[in-house]
Design an enzyme around this catalytic site. Structure first.
Site, PDB file in Angstrom:
ATOM      1  N   ASP A  21      35.291-102.168  55.388  1.00 47.03           N
ATOM      2  CA  ASP A  21      36.523-101.661  55.976  1.00 47.03           C
ATOM      3  C   ASP A  21      37.659-102.554  55.480  1.00 47.03           C
ATOM      4  OD1 ASP A  21      38.249-100.231  57.759  1.00 47.03           O
ATOM      5  OD2 ASP A  21      38.066-101.877  59.192  1.00 47.03           O
ATOM      6  N   ALA A  23      41.501-103.292  57.318  1.00 48.75           N
ATOM      7  CA  ALA A  23      42.157-104.068  58.372  1.00 48.75           C
ATOM      8  C   ALA A  23      41.142-104.620  59.374  1.00 48.75           C
ATOM      9  CB  ALA A  23      43.188-103.212  59.104  1.00 48.75           C
ATOM     10  N   LYS A  62      44.019 -91.296  60.836  1.00 49.46           N
ATOM     11  CA  LYS A  62      45.214 -91.555  61.638  1.00 49.46           C
ATOM     12  C   LYS A  62      45.690 -90.334  62.416  1.00 49.46           C
ATOM     13  CE  LYS A  62      44.925 -95.703  60.336  1.00 49.46           C
ATOM     14  NZ  LYS A  62      44.058 -96.548  61.187  1.00 49.46           N
ATOM     15  N   ASP A 196      34.768-103.619  61.530  1.00 48.05           N
ATOM     16  CA  ASP A 196      35.100-104.257  62.807  1.00 48.05           C
ATOM     17  C   ASP A 196      35.257-103.252  63.943  1.00 48.05           C
ATOM     18  OD1 ASP A 196      37.638-103.497  61.401  1.00 48.05           O
ATOM     19  OD2 ASP A 196      38.538-104.210  63.258  1.00 48.05           O
TER      20      ASP A 196
END
Length: 279
Positions: A21, A23, A62, A196
């Site tokens: 991933d 960010a 998003k 994460d």
């Protein structure tokens, strides 16, 4: 007489690829670019939202992320008090239409590579012969800018996959499969997904690959490296422990504080693969 047994291939080779991933995993410790973007966008609508509300659906495309925020009961109520009725799909789409430009504005200041990650990626390539893939909830337009910034800091994956390149992003395995195709890597047990968020871990489980959760630098601690350095040690450890628990409960095979800790996990996975074991 025909044998009652059949021969099946058993993979005993090493890890061939890691799919990261962005960010919270390799850059933007604490995942602030999307959080600040969405807070600004909802502020423009007269409906302030908290960082915790933004972080709940983190990891999906998003557009879906904004829809999920709009569907949170507390956000719905705030929206109703401001506008007289709950947010509609048209409201969510309007906010999404502004998100690209808003993200691009915030990206340069909130996408710094996490300390030690570039050296770790280089080690995975040189010492383990591992290919580097990447996947993200960001769109291809955002990635076009982000990858230039990351490359300037020394991070250049072998494969880039964004959420708008597949029919549905995390938690489906589509972005992992597209990375595997582009990297020409198989079988699935030769691949490690590093993420994460719970959505990223679930995507890895659906793909049949090994999954490694990133706790300390990721979304569920939500702190920059500078903030972590100055934080109270006990309070920080409590946050990290909570993040570990979230990722373990999502099904992660391993959970580590930072991507910097990954080589030791690769050693463990390689030991299991040598025994013919799968995730």
């Amino acid at each position: 007489m025909e044998s009652p047994f059949r021969t099946v291939p058993v993979y005993r080779g090493p890890v061939q690829a890691c799919i990261f991933d962005w960010a919270g995993t390799v850059c933007d410790a604490g995942v602030f670019a999307p959080v600040l973007t969405f807070q600004n966008l909802f502020e423009q609508e007269g409906v302030p939202i908290t960082s915790e509300e933004v972080r709940k659906p983190m990891g999906v495309h998003k557009r879906l992320h904004i829809q999920a925020i709009c569907n949170l009961p507390e956000v719905k109520e705030r929206w109703r008090l401001k506008h007289g009725s709950p947010p509609t799909s048209e409201d969510a789409e309007r906010i999404y239409s502004k998100s690209l430009e808003a993200t691009l504005d915030l990206l340069p200041a909130n996408s710094k590579m996490i300390t030690g990650v570039v050296d770790t990626i280089n080690k995975l390539r040189s010492d383990y012969g591992i290919k580097i893939g990447s996947s993200t909830g960001y769109t291809s337009e955002i990635m076009a800018k982000l990858k230039v910034q990351a490359s300037a800091e020394g991070y250049t994956p072998d494969s880039y996959v964004t959420s708008d390149e597949v029919l549905e992003g995390r938690p489906t395995p589509s972005m992992i499969y597209l990375n595997m195709t582009r990297l020409n890597v198989y079988p699935a047990q030769a691949v490690v997904k590093v993420d994460d968020t719970t959505g990223g871990i679930q995507a890895g489980l659906h793909a049949g690959v090994w999954t490694v959760g990133i706790a300390k630098t990721g979304n569920y601690v939500g702190m920059t490296e500078e903030q972590m350095k100055s934080a109270d040690a006990k309070e920080l450890e409590e946050k990290v422990a909570k993040a570990r628990d979230i990722l373990y409960k999502a099904g992660a095979h391993f959970v580590i504080d930072s991507t910097v800790d990954l080589p030791a996990v690769i050693d463990q996975i390689n030991t299991r693969l040598n025994l013919g074991l799968k995730p």
